[in-house]
Design an enzyme around this catalytic site. Structure first.
Site, mmCIF file in Angstrom:
data_model
loop_
_atom_site.group_PDB
_atom_site.id
_atom_site.type_symbol
_atom_site.label_atom_id
_atom_site.label_comp_id
_atom_site.label_asym_id
_atom_site.label_seq_id
_atom_site.Cartn_x
_atom_site.Cartn_y
_atom_site.Cartn_z
ATOM 1 N N LYS A 1 -1.155 2.196 8.980
ATOM 2 C CA LYS A 1 -1.067 1.955 7.531
ATOM 3 C C LYS A 1 -1.884 0.717 7.174
ATOM 4 O O LYS A 1 -2.220 -0.085 8.051
ATOM 5 C CB LYS A 1 0.401 1.781 7.132
ATOM 6 C CG LYS A 1 1.088 0.579 7.769
ATOM 7 C CD LYS A 1 2.593 0.600 7.512
ATOM 8 C CE LYS A 1 3.289 -0.612 8.097
ATOM 9 N NZ LYS A 1 4.763 -0.514 7.985
ATOM 10 N N ARG B 1 7.089 3.924 17.183
ATOM 11 C CA ARG B 1 6.191 3.667 16.046
ATOM 12 C C ARG B 1 5.671 2.234 16.067
ATOM 13 O O ARG B 1 5.921 1.447 15.148
ATOM 14 C CB ARG B 1 6.921 3.891 14.712
ATOM 15 C CG ARG B 1 7.647 5.209 14.552
ATOM 16 C CD ARG B 1 8.088 5.428 13.098
ATOM 17 N NE ARG B 1 8.864 4.347 12.539
ATOM 18 C CZ ARG B 1 10.191 4.242 12.587
ATOM 19 N NH1 ARG B 1 10.913 5.171 13.194
ATOM 20 N NH2 ARG B 1 10.809 3.210 12.040
ATOM 21 N N CYS C 1 -12.392 -22.185 -2.695
ATOM 22 C CA CYS C 1 -12.784 -21.552 -3.964
ATOM 23 C C CYS C 1 -12.678 -20.037 -3.821
ATOM 24 O O CYS C 1 -12.294 -19.527 -2.780
ATOM 25 C CB CYS C 1 -14.225 -21.914 -4.318
ATOM 26 S SG CYS C 1 -14.643 -23.656 -4.141
ATOM 27 N N HIS D 1 14.686 2.643 10.298
ATOM 28 C CA HIS D 1 13.845 1.445 10.439
ATOM 29 C C HIS D 1 14.742 0.229 10.581
ATOM 30 O O HIS D 1 15.673 0.046 9.802
ATOM 31 C CB HIS D 1 12.932 1.313 9.214
ATOM 32 C CG HIS D 1 11.809 0.345 9.417
ATOM 33 N ND1 HIS D 1 10.922 0.457 10.474
ATOM 34 C CD2 HIS D 1 11.414 -0.738 8.718
ATOM 35 C CE1 HIS D 1 10.041 -0.534 10.391
ATOM 36 N NE2 HIS D 1 10.323 -1.274 9.341
ATOM 37 N N ASP E 1 -15.086 -17.824 -3.662
ATOM 38 C CA ASP E 1 -16.086 -17.220 -2.778
ATOM 39 C C ASP E 1 -16.672 -18.171 -1.746
ATOM 40 O O ASP E 1 -17.511 -17.775 -0.955
ATOM 41 C CB ASP E 1 -17.276 -16.697 -3.608
ATOM 42 C CG ASP E 1 -16.837 -16.068 -4.900
ATOM 43 O OD1 ASP E 1 -16.094 -15.085 -4.834
ATOM 44 O OD2 ASP E 1 -17.212 -16.588 -5.968
ATOM 45 N N ARG F 1 16.029 0.199 2.086
ATOM 46 C CA ARG F 1 14.723 0.353 1.449
ATOM 47 C C ARG F 1 14.564 1.803 0.993
ATOM 48 O O ARG F 1 14.443 2.068 -0.189
ATOM 49 C CB ARG F 1 13.622 -0.077 2.429
ATOM 50 C CG ARG F 1 12.233 -0.020 1.871
ATOM 51 C CD ARG F 1 11.216 -0.694 2.779
ATOM 52 N NE ARG F 1 10.999 0.004 4.050
ATOM 53 C CZ ARG F 1 10.085 -0.373 4.962
ATOM 54 N NH1 ARG F 1 9.330 -1.430 4.733
ATOM 55 N NH2 ARG F 1 9.943 0.295 6.095
ATOM 56 N N TYR G 1 -13.004 -28.253 -6.424
ATOM 57 C CA TYR G 1 -12.157 -28.242 -7.635
ATOM 58 C C TYR G 1 -11.014 -29.234 -7.500
ATOM 59 O O TYR G 1 -10.350 -29.299 -6.466
ATOM 60 C CB TYR G 1 -11.557 -26.850 -7.847
ATOM 61 C CG TYR G 1 -12.559 -25.810 -8.275
ATOM 62 C CD1 TYR G 1 -13.253 -25.933 -9.473
ATOM 63 C CD2 TYR G 1 -12.786 -24.679 -7.493
ATOM 64 C CE1 TYR G 1 -14.162 -24.958 -9.872
ATOM 65 C CE2 TYR G 1 -13.684 -23.702 -7.880
ATOM 66 C CZ TYR G 1 -14.369 -23.840 -9.077
ATOM 67 O OH TYR G 1 -15.263 -22.888 -9.466
HETATM 68 C C1 LIG Z 1 5.353 -0.695 9.166
HETATM 69 C C2 LIG Z 1 6.325 0.223 9.792
HETATM 70 C C3 LIG Z 1 6.350 0.384 11.184
HETATM 71 C C4 LIG Z 1 5.568 -0.503 12.117
HETATM 72 O O1 LIG Z 1 6.152 -1.778 12.075
HETATM 73 P P1 LIG Z 1 5.670 -2.975 13.043
HETATM 74 O O2 LIG Z 1 6.736 -3.982 12.922
HETATM 75 O O3 LIG Z 1 4.360 -3.438 12.513
HETATM 76 O O4 LIG Z 1 5.565 -2.383 14.393
HETATM 77 C C5 LIG Z 1 7.183 1.347 11.705
HETATM 78 N N1 LIG Z 1 7.972 2.105 10.899
HETATM 79 C C6 LIG Z 1 7.988 1.958 9.563
HETATM 80 C C7 LIG Z 1 8.884 2.813 8.739
HETATM 81 C C8 LIG Z 1 7.178 1.004 8.961
HETATM 82 O O5 LIG Z 1 7.214 0.846 7.633
#
Ligand SMILES: *Cc1c(COP(=O)(O)O)cnc(C)c1O
Length: 368
Positions: A35, A218, A309, A162, A311, A133, A262
């Site tokens: 992602k 994951r 700044c 999660h 850029d 969530r 700045y």
């Molecule tokens: C981002 C995410 C992950 C990966 O998380 P990390 O902590 O970067 O390994 C796995 N599962 C879900 C649902 C996530 O949103």
């Protein structure tokens, strides 16, 4: 070539993918969490290597990220991690994405899209075990499964949860979440079907909690070098594939008593050489590093002086810095390294945000 660029070392990425895969038993599949453009590393490049290293699928946040992978030719399973909106139903079906649906999702548009396109939409059920969530709560799983039976073109491919606190030393909360996940699983007869996906481990789970591996891990952040936190029990030998590189465009002498940038927040205590780098906060280089961070030139640290700044930014140059010299703002140069954790600590965030926040700068790939 651009004066500023993000360099991604494919070999380092491959190394991490391999180390992680090697710690997981063969019956645990691994999806590469790519992602946010693979946390700034480029989703398609990361996925190409991940597939070569035995990862079986991709996980992205959003439907459009999944579409981008499909358009780049990826035919592997592609999971999305965030809930889709009804407006995305046609696209999710068209591109064969595996989308999460919970008991708050309006299912009719998904059923209609699948039926209309003559397909079955694969979904996985997020279970809310304490992250709060997305996801169905364990006690509502049975009712939700009943409801899903009314949608013949929606097939339950698996389930996931999660963990909110797997990255701290005390795993009590994480274990409680897994207990709730078990409770949810006990309401899913599908769990016994061959190929049914059960997934709970983010990077922290992959590192420290084998009981969270189930049959699909994951990992995200550890693919890219950083450990989820410095409280992990297991620290693996991971490399940092990303460097942020620029070049000196200007050198000058700042006279004693003169201010730079700045707001004039840095005043020279004596005559000093300064140098200018064409990167700024519009590139995602945090302005909070003003007068705090450093960069590498000629393998040595040089302080950022004055406000960063949009850029450009300025550094204390010492005697050695010349126009055209390579500047490393993130990553290794010679014997010195600026880790994303160092920047994260200064700007009060996590390395994830440092890496995925870089933008406007083109990305190039190298093989070592
Ligand atoms: C981002 C995410 C992950 C990966 O998380 P990390 O902590 O970067 O390994 C796995 N599962 C879900 C649902 C996530 O949103």
């Amino acid at each position: 070539m651009s004066v500023s660029y993000i360099e991604i070392n494919r070999s380092a990425l491959r190394h991490n993918l391999r180390v992680i895969r090697s710690h997981l038993p063969a019956h645990v599949d691994c999806t590469a969490v790519v992602k946010a453009d693979a946390y700034g590393h480029g989703a398609s490049e990361a996925m190409r290597i991940a597939l070569e290293e035995g990862y079986n699928s991709a996980a992205v946040a959003r439907v459009e990220e999944g579409v981008a992978l499909r358009k780049d030719g990826f035919t592997c399973p592609v999971f999305t991690l965030g809930l889709p909106l009804p407006e995305e139903a046609e696209t999710a079906v068209k591109y064969d994405l595996i989308v999460p649906v919970d008991d708050t999702v309006e299912l009719e548009p998904f059923e209609e899209a699948a039926e209309g396109q003559g397909k079955i939409l694969e979904v996985w059920l997020p279970i809310d075990t304490g992250m709060n969530r997305i996801g169905t709560h364990p006690e509502d799983v049975e009712g939700f499964l009943e409801k899903l039976k009314k949608y013949p073109h929606i097939h339950i491919h698996g389930t996931f949860t999660h963990m909110a606190k797997a990255d701290i030393h005390d795993k009590t909360t994480a274990r409680k979440q897994l207990e709730k996940f078990e409770e949810a699983l006990s309401h899913m007869p599908q769990r016994l079907e061959k190929g049914f996906i059960i997934s709970a481990a983010n990077s922290a789970g992959v590192l420290d909690m084998p009981e969270s591996w189930y049959n699909l891990a994951r990992p995200g952040i550890i693919l890219y070098g950083p450990h989820p936190s410095d409280e992990m029990d297991n620290m693996w030998d991971l490399e940092y594939p990303m460097r942020l590189i620029s070049h000196i465009t200007h050198v000058q002498v700042l006279r004693k008593g003169e201010a730079i940038g700045y707001g004039g927040t840095y005043v020279a205590e004596e005559d000093m050489r300064t140098a200018t780098i064409p990167i700024g906060y519009a590139d995602g280089f945090h302005r909070a590093l003003s007068n705090k961070g450093s960069v590498l030139v000629n393998g040595k640290r040089h302080r950022i002086i004055g406000r960063i700044c949009m850029d450009q930014m300025m550094i204390a140059a010492g005697d050695d810095v010349q126009v055209g010299d390579e500047v490393v703002l993130l990553g290794r140069q010679g014997d010195e390294v600026i880790y994303p954790e160092e920047i994260a600590a200064i700007v009060n965030t996590i390395p994830h945000e440092v890496m995925c926040g870089l933008k406007r700068v083109p990305r190039i790939y190298v093989d070592e």
